[in-house]
Design a protein around this motif. Structure first.
Motif, PDB file in Angstrom:
ATOM      1  N   GLU A 105      -0.890   3.029  -3.427  1.00 18.46           N
ATOM      2  CA  GLU A 105      -2.249   3.207  -2.906  1.00 18.46           C
ATOM      3  C   GLU A 105      -2.962   4.287  -3.704  1.00 18.46           C
ATOM      4  N   PRO A 106      -4.256   4.298  -3.727  1.00 16.07           N
ATOM      5  CA  PRO A 106      -5.178   3.335  -3.135  1.00 16.07           C
ATOM      6  C   PRO A 106      -5.302   2.087  -3.996  1.00 16.07           C
ATOM      7  N   LEU A 109       0.824  -1.208   0.000  1.00 19.66           N
ATOM      8  CA  LEU A 109       0.000   0.000   0.000  1.00 19.66           C
ATOM      9  C   LEU A 109       0.862   1.263   0.000  1.00 19.66           C
ATOM     10  N   HIS A 158      -6.273   2.556   1.921  1.00 24.80           N
ATOM     11  CA  HIS A 158      -5.228   3.569   2.080  1.00 24.80           C
ATOM     12  C   HIS A 158      -4.502   3.314   3.390  1.00 24.80           C
TER      13      HIS A 158
END
Length: 156
Positions: free
Chosen positions: A46-47, A42, A92
Motif C-alpha cells: 500500500e498505497p 494492500l 490504504h
C-alpha cells in the motif's frame, strides 16, 4: 459428455466449491474470499490506486470498485489523495483492516492445509501446479500471479 467438456466442468466446479469452502473459513471474520484478497494485497503493497490494485487481484477481472467500496463502508480501508498526484486516489488499510490481517492469514493457512491434505495422497502437488501454470501461460492471470509472487518474495 466428452473429456474436454468434463475437464471444463470439473475445473469450474473445483473453483466454485473451493470458494465456498474458503468462505466458510473466513465467515467468522465477516469477510469474503475476494475481500480477503484485497486486504492482503494492500497489506503487502500500500498505497495502491484502484487500477494498480485491480492489476494484482486474481479474484477480479474487471475494476474492483464495488469490492473496494464495500471494504471502505465496513471500515477496513480508506481512500486518500496520492502524494505525487493530487488527482489520483489511493487505497490504504485502516487500523481495523490491519488488525484483521493476522486472522485472515491464519484462516488462509488452515484452508491451504485443507487443500494440500486433500490432494497430496492423489497427486504430486508440484506436478499439479505445473499443469495448472501451463494452462494459464500467456494470460492476464499468469501476469497477475507473477506480480503477486514478486511482491511476496520481496517481503521475505
Amino acid at each position: 459428455m466428452n473429456d474436454a467438456d468434463l475437464l471444463r466442468y470439473l475445473i469450474n466446479a473445483v473453483q466454485k466449491e473451493g470458494q465456498k469452502k474458503y468462505a466458510e473459513f473466513l465467515a467468522p471474520l465477516g469477510i469474503t474470499p475476494n475481500q480477503s484478497e484485497v486486504l492482503q494485497v494492500l497489506s503487502k503493497k500500500e498505497p495502491l490506486s484502484l487500477k494498480e490494485l485491480g492489476n494484482l487481484l486474481i479474484c477480479e477481472s474487471k475494476s474492483p470498485s464495488r469490492l473496494v467500496q464495500r471494504l471502505v463502508q465496513n471500515g477496513f480501508i480508506y481512500k486518500s489523495k496520492a502524494i505525487d498526484d493530487n488527482r489520483k486516489s489511493v487505497l490504504h488499510l485502516t487500523s481495523k483492516g490491519r488488525e484483521l490481517i493476522p486472522s485472515i492469514k491464519e484462516k488462509e493457512n488452515l484452508f491451504n492445509a485443507y487443500n494440500l491434505s486433500s490432494l497430496s495422497d492423489t497427486i504430486d502437488i508440484k506436478t499439479f501446479i505445473s499443469v495448472l501454470r501451463y494452462q494459464i501461460t500467456g494470460t492476464e492471470s499468469e501476469q497477475k500471479i507473477e506480480k503477486r509472487m514478486k511482491i511476496d518474495s520481496s517481503l521475505t
